[in-house]
Write an enzyme that holds these catalytic residues in place. Structure first.
Site, PDB file in Angstrom:
ATOM      1  CG  ASP A   1      -9.277   2.169  -1.039  1.00  0.00           C
ATOM      2  OD1 ASP A   1      -9.283   2.098   0.183  1.00  0.00           O
ATOM      3  OD2 ASP A   1      -8.252   2.012  -1.725  1.00  0.00           O
TER       4      ASP A   1
ATOM      5  CG  ASP B   1      -2.319   0.514   0.910  1.00  0.00           C
ATOM      6  OD1 ASP B   1      -2.440   1.369   0.015  1.00  0.00           O
ATOM      7  OD2 ASP B   1      -3.284   0.105   1.579  1.00  0.00           O
TER       8      ASP B   1
END
Length: 677
Positions: free
Chosen positions: A233, A178
């Site tokens: 996202d 991430d």
């Protein structure tokens, strides 16, 4: 991945660490998105034999976030279900842990420590269990000092080689890396360092770069990782899924074996979309050759969810070894045609309906890249049936639905029944207690004759609707290229509330060889009354349908958050408006105007409730044609006056798109929105 533990991160996003996420390259609503420019020389893929087709598996984040139900028992249960439910045999391979698997602090030697409550036997034991099922284990960390959770678990920045060694020693097969708390360090540098650290372990580990598309990884990451996020996202909503799809579609030139565009994980089965929308989600991710990572808790999944996720015809499109991502052929008025070249020479063709009403979507075999031929075979990948066609590919596609075909030139086309297109020529609007005429058309698209054709139209069961035919409903034969048209009268019961109602249009026929075919098309009847004469506030008028990227559309308040009625006074640039609509991109609000109105006016902009965030664009559509639009507006812009001529339109649609950078914080206002009739 940017995350808020209590709600999807795509909304009201805050900055975590020192760098705010930005997402690039979104396609437009009505026009074909410009294809991404291919690199001057193709970037070399990581030549290690991994991820030669898009990875398939499971990730817990979308269903559990950091809740206590993310634990060893869940992970083992998912592995069991992969085997028991046939998902492993369908191609799913990776069982991946997301954030919150570790303790918040490293040990005295700087090593990561699995949470002993969640994983009492450690990660190695979980990996061993997953491997015993013939599956592989994935894990998560961030290219920063901490991961994305508010709890703040250790990230790998400055610990890349040590962490990679731990992952390899535990038996990890997949790393999702991430982008939170990255301290402003150059992204390519951070992700390349972890690549080198993974290689140094000697263990084959698929490397997923999750930096949200912020630094255009499609331009540089093909020799760094096996897949890279192209978007922010996803969340479990139509607007979110649609926005990510549009951002990812133009990047087709950059995908291929060992290096994939990743528009984020699947939401199929999580409950925020309809089954029709989930089939579209799965279809479009497969046409885009996207990774297929299940994001629902399979221990609670319905049979329908399993049916969608295990559709091998659709999975074969995603997993085709040629590795081509589908390209947009057309997208006029929200009617999308996307074509994916397949290794065997066929084309996977998605007829995708973005709009809130059933739409006829059509293309041709040659338009999607197939050679001229006497006939073609088109396999409907959701019906699992083959048909012959002379070259036209067409269907009436339900709202938010997708018809997915696999089409090939085939000299043996006549062995299959002819393809048929069934639909209504016009949208069906009827007032309560009123009667409206409409015509159905059955068209034979094939090279062979359709025999013993019959057509029927029925209203909602037991609801008092009356449907009567005004012409022939049967034909002994309908040759290729010919049609059977039938006029109908549809009467809605008196007192029927305003809204959309499902009717069923059905045709039955047989091929020359005697094969029986039944085709069913859901038809929408819109029950509505024309707006009153004069000027009315759109915030007070009944609408036909709405879609919204976050929570419901709000009347006379801002969008607020996810709950109904949680908005604030509509405010743009410090000016408060008493009336209007509060929405969140991607958004659509449809009104019946009964051919009796002339103009829509509004003051439009980003609501002040999101501070300095949010970028949107506004559009007004009349009977499927865009009649007014703004450029991209941000919170720094004052309200912009908007006026649209809708004279003679039966249906008016107010649309807000994401402004080109994803839907984060895109709270938009149709302030003082009025309809003149």
């Amino acid at each position: 991945m940017r995350r808020l533990p209590t709600r999807p991160a795509g909304f009201g996003r805050r900055v975590i660490g020192t760098v705010a996420a930005a997402v690039l390259c979104a396609g437009g609503l009505a026009a074909v998105p410009a294809a991404a420019a291919a690199p001057a020389e193709p970037s070399p893929a990581v030549d290690d034999g991994l991820a030669l087709t898009p990875p398939m598996g499971f990730n817990n984040w979308n269903s559990t976030h950091c809740r206590a139900d993310f634990n060893e028992a869940m992970v083992k249960g998912i592995a069991d279900l992969f085997v028991e439910k046939g998902l492993k045999d369908a191609g799913y391979q990776y069982v991946n842990l997301d954030d919150c698997w570790a303790l918040p602090d490293r040990d005295a030697n700087g090593k990561l420590v699995p949470d002993p409550v969640r994983f009492p036997h450690g990660i190695t034991a979980v990996a061993d269990y997953v491997h015993s099922k013939g599956l592989k284990l994935g894990i998560y960390t961030s290219a920063g000092t901490k991961t994305c959770s508010d709890i703040g678990f250790p990230g790998a920045l400055g610990h890349e080689y040590s962490d990679a060694r731990q992952f390899a020693d535990w038996g990890v097969d997949y790393l999702k890396y991430d982008n939170c708390n990255n301290q402003g360090v150059d992204a390519k540098q951070r992700y390349t360092t972890m690549r080198d650290a993974l290689r140094a372990t000697g263990r084959p580990i698929v490397y997923s770069i999750c930096e949200w598309g912020q630094n255009k990884p499609w331009e540089w990451a093909a020799d760094v990782g096996h897949l890279w996020r192209t978007t922010g996202d996803i969340s479990d909503s139509w607007g979110s899924m649609l926005s990510l799809m549009k951002q990812n579609l133009p990047l087709a030139p950059y995908a291929g074996p060992g290096h994939w565009n990743d528009p984020d994980m699947l939401e199929v089965g999580n409950g925020g979309m309809t089954d029709t929308e989930y089939r579209t989600h799965f279809s479009m991710w497969s046409v885009m050759a996207a990774p297929l990572l299940i994001g629902t808790d399979l221990r609670k999944a319905s049979d329908t969810t399993y049916d969608i996720l295990s559709n091998r015809d659709v999975i074969a499109v995603d997993q085709d070894p040629l590795g081509k991502q589908g390209s947009v052929i057309s997208s006029e008025g929200g009617r999308w045609v996307v074509s994916k070249q397949m290794k065997d020479g066929s084309r996977a063709v998605a007829l995708f309906n973005e709009t809130g009403s059933a739409q006829r979507i059509a293309t041709t075999a040659q338009a999607v890249g197939l050679p001229a031929a006497d006939g073609y075979v088109a396999r409907d990948l959701w019906q699992h049936k083959n048909f012959n066609t002379a070259g036209t590919l067409a269907a009436t596609v339900p709202a938010h639905g997708t018809v997915l075909l696999r089409v090939a030139a085939d000299p043996k086309f006549a062995a299959y029944p002819p393809a048929a297109e069934l639909g209504l020529g016009d949208a069906l609007f009827v007032e309560p207690g009123g009667t409206q005429g409409v015509t159905s058309t059955f068209t034979n698209l094939g090279r062979t004759t359709a025999r013993d054709v019959s057509v029927s139209l029925s209203g909602p069961a037991g609801a008092g609707w009356k449907v009567s035919a005004g012409g022939a409903t049967t034909a002994d034969a309908v040759p290729g290229g010919k049609s059977l048209s039938t006029p109908w009268k549809v009467t809605a019961p008196a007192g029927t509330p305003t809204g959309s109602y499902d009717l069923t249009l059905r045709a039955a026929y047989r091929s020359p060889q005697g094969t029986k075919v039944t085709t069913t098309v859901p038809v929408t009847a819109h029950v509505a009354t024309a707006p009153p004469a004069g000027t009315s506030s759109l915030g007070d008028l009944p609408w036909l349908s709405t879609t919204n990227g976050w929570g419901p559309v709000e009347r006379n308040t801002s969008n607020g958050e996810n709950g109904a009625g949680d908005g604030n006074p509509i405010t743009i640039g410090g000016t408060v408006y008493a009336k209007g609509l509060g929405v969140h991109a991607e958004s659509s609000v449809e009104y019946y105007t009964g051919r009796s109105c002339e103009r829509v006016t509004a003051q439009v902009g980003v609501d002040d409730e999101k501070g300095t965030k949010g970028t949107v664009a506004f559009e007004v559509w009349a009977d499927g044609k865009k009649v007014a639009s703004t450029g991209v507006l941000t919170n720094a812009d004052a309200a912009q006056a908007m006026s649209a001529d809708v004279t003679g339109a039966q249906l008016v649609r107010l649309v807000v798109t994401d402004g080109g950078d994803g839907i984060d914080s895109d709270h938009a206002d149709w302030a003082d929105a009025q309809l003149s009739c």
